[in-house]
Design a protein around this motif. Structure first.
Motif: not given
Ligand SMILES: [Mg+2]
Ligand SMILES: Nc1ncnc2c1ncn2[C@@H]1O[C@H](COP(=O)(O)OP(=O)(O)OP(=O)(O)O)[C@@H](O)[C@H]1O
Length: 244
Positions: A21, A44, A47, A49, A120
């Motif tokens: 990330t 992702d 998670d 983020s 990501d």
């Molecule tokens: Mg990450």
């Protein structure tokens, strides 16, 4: 690949938080700062983020999922649904199981005029991540070059399905625990270029904010510069660059 209106750059890691990330957020910001319209995509599986790293509170994954499942995902719509992060930078979040096809996101982003899509992908490759990988131009693989990080990366890279995209390593959190020379060995063994090297600097990482994104934070400035130049043709080459 150069003729395509948009470049798709995916960041994928193995377990242990190698900085997927961190790299995706910094690169997205750096490209946007260079005048490239960027869509950051958080795909992702576990998670999400990227929004936190980019200091955004509003992202509307439901809206995106609804339009996508109705087959309505267009360039205009993705621009409308994406959260504005900074000048030229937008963010969407996608979840596995939302009925969103990763390829449809990329196609809509290109139709919407985004010149770069930075994804990501986290560290788990499921159907959504595979769909994105199928239309990726550059796959970046952050690795922490300590014993555990190198072992994990070595295993993951060995079982990596050969894709059509260019792939490169990003060495992250290089510090006292880095094994000397092992990064070169990993790159050589898997025949992958090292695209950038980031120092392990917790205080600099802690200072990253919307006002001071990672690519403008001192120790990370140069590697994000190099990375952006390497993956996107619209970022001007270094003036005093040397060859090779
Ligand atoms: Mg990450
Ligand atoms: N070069 C660096 N120096 C210091 N800290 C870093 C560096 N890169 C990343 N970090 C920090 O390490 C932590 C993990 O980074 P990040 O969230 O990018 O990992 P990840 O691979 O996305 O992990 P996850 O599996 O949780 O998604 C974060 O707190 C981040 O700020």
């Amino acid at each position: 690949v150069n003729a395509l209106p948009g470049r798709v750059i995916a960041v994928l890691g193995c377990k242990g938080s190698p900085g997927v990330t961190f790299v995706a957020a910094g690169l997205a910001c750096r490209l946007a700062a260079a005048g490239v319209d960027v869509l950051a995509v958080d795909a992702d599986a576990e998670d999400r983020s990227l929004a936190v790293h980019l200091d955004v509170t509003r992202a509307d994954p439901e809206g995106l999922a609804r339009s996508a499942s109705l087959g309505l995902l267009t360039g205009d719509l993705i621009r409308h649904l994406a959260a504005a992060v900074a000048p030229r930078l937008w963010l969407v979040e996608v979840r596995d199981g939302d009925g969103v096809d990763g390829r449809a996101i990329v196609t809509a982003a290109r139709d919407g005029g985004f010149a770069a899509v930075v994804c990501d992908l986290g560290h788990q490759v499921g159907p959504l991540q595979r769909q994105v990988l199928a239309c990726t131009d550059w796959l970046l693989w952050p690795v922490i070059p300590d014993r555990v990080g190198l072992e994990r990366a070595d295993r993951a890279l060995a079982s990596r399905a050969a894709g059509s995209s260019s792939c490169g390593l990003v060495l992250n959190r290089m510090g006292r625990t880095a094994l000397k020379g092992a990064d070169h060995a990993l790159a050589e063994r898997h025949q992958l270029p090292v695209m950038a090297r980031f120092r392990d600097d917790a205080s600099a990482a802690g200072r990253i904010s919307a006002a001071r994104p990672a690519h403008r934070t001192r120790p990370f400035r140069r590697p994000f510069d190099e990375l952006a130049r390497a993956v996107h043709p619209r970022v001007a080459p270094a003036v005093r660059g040397t060859w090779p």
